[in-house]
Scaffold this active site. Sequence first.
Site, PDB file in Angstrom:
ATOM      1  N   LYS A  26      16.365  -6.440 -25.480  1.00 50.79           N
ATOM      2  CA  LYS A  26      16.820  -5.207 -26.101  1.00 50.79           C
ATOM      3  C   LYS A  26      16.887  -4.111 -25.045  1.00 50.79           C
ATOM      4  O   LYS A  26      15.853  -3.650 -24.569  1.00 50.79           O
ATOM      5  CB  LYS A  26      15.872  -4.789 -27.228  1.00 50.79           C
ATOM      6  N   LYS A  64      15.839   2.323 -30.437  1.00 52.16           N
ATOM      7  CA  LYS A  64      14.589   2.582 -31.172  1.00 52.16           C
ATOM      8  C   LYS A  64      13.401   2.699 -30.235  1.00 52.16           C
ATOM      9  O   LYS A  64      12.407   3.365 -30.554  1.00 52.16           O
ATOM     10  CB  LYS A  64      14.361   1.509 -32.232  1.00 52.16           C
ATOM     11  N   VAL A  75       6.690  -4.875 -19.138  1.00 50.97           N
ATOM     12  CA  VAL A  75       7.879  -4.023 -19.118  1.00 50.97           C
ATOM     13  C   VAL A  75       7.901  -3.128 -20.353  1.00 50.97           C
ATOM     14  O   VAL A  75       7.713  -3.591 -21.475  1.00 50.97           O
ATOM     15  CB  VAL A  75       9.164  -4.879 -19.060  1.00 50.97           C
TER      16      VAL A  75
END
Length: 342
Positions: free
Chosen positions: A107, A190, A278
Amino acid sequence: MVNTITVVGAGSWGTAVSLMLAKKGYDIKLWVYETEVYEYIKLNHENHRYLPGVVLPKNIIVSNRLDSSTLDSEIIVLAVPSHVIRSICKQIKKYVTQDKIIVNLAKGIETDTLMRMSEVINQEIPNSKLAIISGPSHAEEVAKDIPTAVVVSSADKAIAECIQDIFMCSNFRVYTNPDIVGVELGGSLKNIVAIGAGMCDGLGYGDNTRAALITRGIAEIARLGSLMGAHTRTFSGLSGIGDLIVTCNSMHSRNRRAGIKIAQGKSLKQMIEEIGMVVEGVKTTEAAYKLSKMYCVEMPITQEIYNVLFRSKKPEKSGVDLMMRNKKHEIEQLVFGESIEW
């Protein structure tokens, strides 16, 4: 018939997906980047670094070679951070034949090109059979068989339904959605709002603040998304408001934890070191800020989080500036885009 699936990336999400698919009876090849993690999983059948305490079954075979991992699999699942998707695609391109399906779990938005992940993959591996999976799905819960629902998107309906069948089980429900742009943007953007939610928590704000942030966050995600070709209704689904809710509220969320640390006075470098994995929202904030300028769209939450992360603005000052912006209608298109007497 699919028998063997390769999962590229043995972080928490890649490991959890491997476990779920292995329980369904598929043979899983799990490619591991870190030598120490690879050796530990091979010896102990546990990913102690990213998903500790979860035993991996024998039909998950770990490998540290991309070529042998991807060569004989019908499905290749990309479960690496978004900033290495292009590099991975360059390496596996020669092994991706026309009969293989690529499933992307990453994402994010590429910072330099501002491309979505499907665009990056298609650029490096043209004409690939590609599906995107997104939605509220913390790896820690999926690994424990906690009921979860996600969405799969593809330009080809048959591919989306094929992946739906492969991934769906009693604890993992999969819906289909043709809106690749919306599914990818919802899953990426988001993370920015989740950093903001963490900042609110770190500053000691409450439920009112988080609810306002989530609501206005999905509004600005939809504003940008519609200009980029997404269907706004997608953002009311699992890859939009669903993923936003879980990422803003759960301590499983690295992005929320990152925001808490920033609000507590940690530098960007210190925060990343302490999280140890990450934090996708950092790079996505930079990319989304650039996109907001490119599309001339108002994204005040993104702007302020960018200011905090990259311009050393104090989180509490950003909060005040957000609250004291010019007065607005809540739903601009309702007031200005439709004929309503008021």
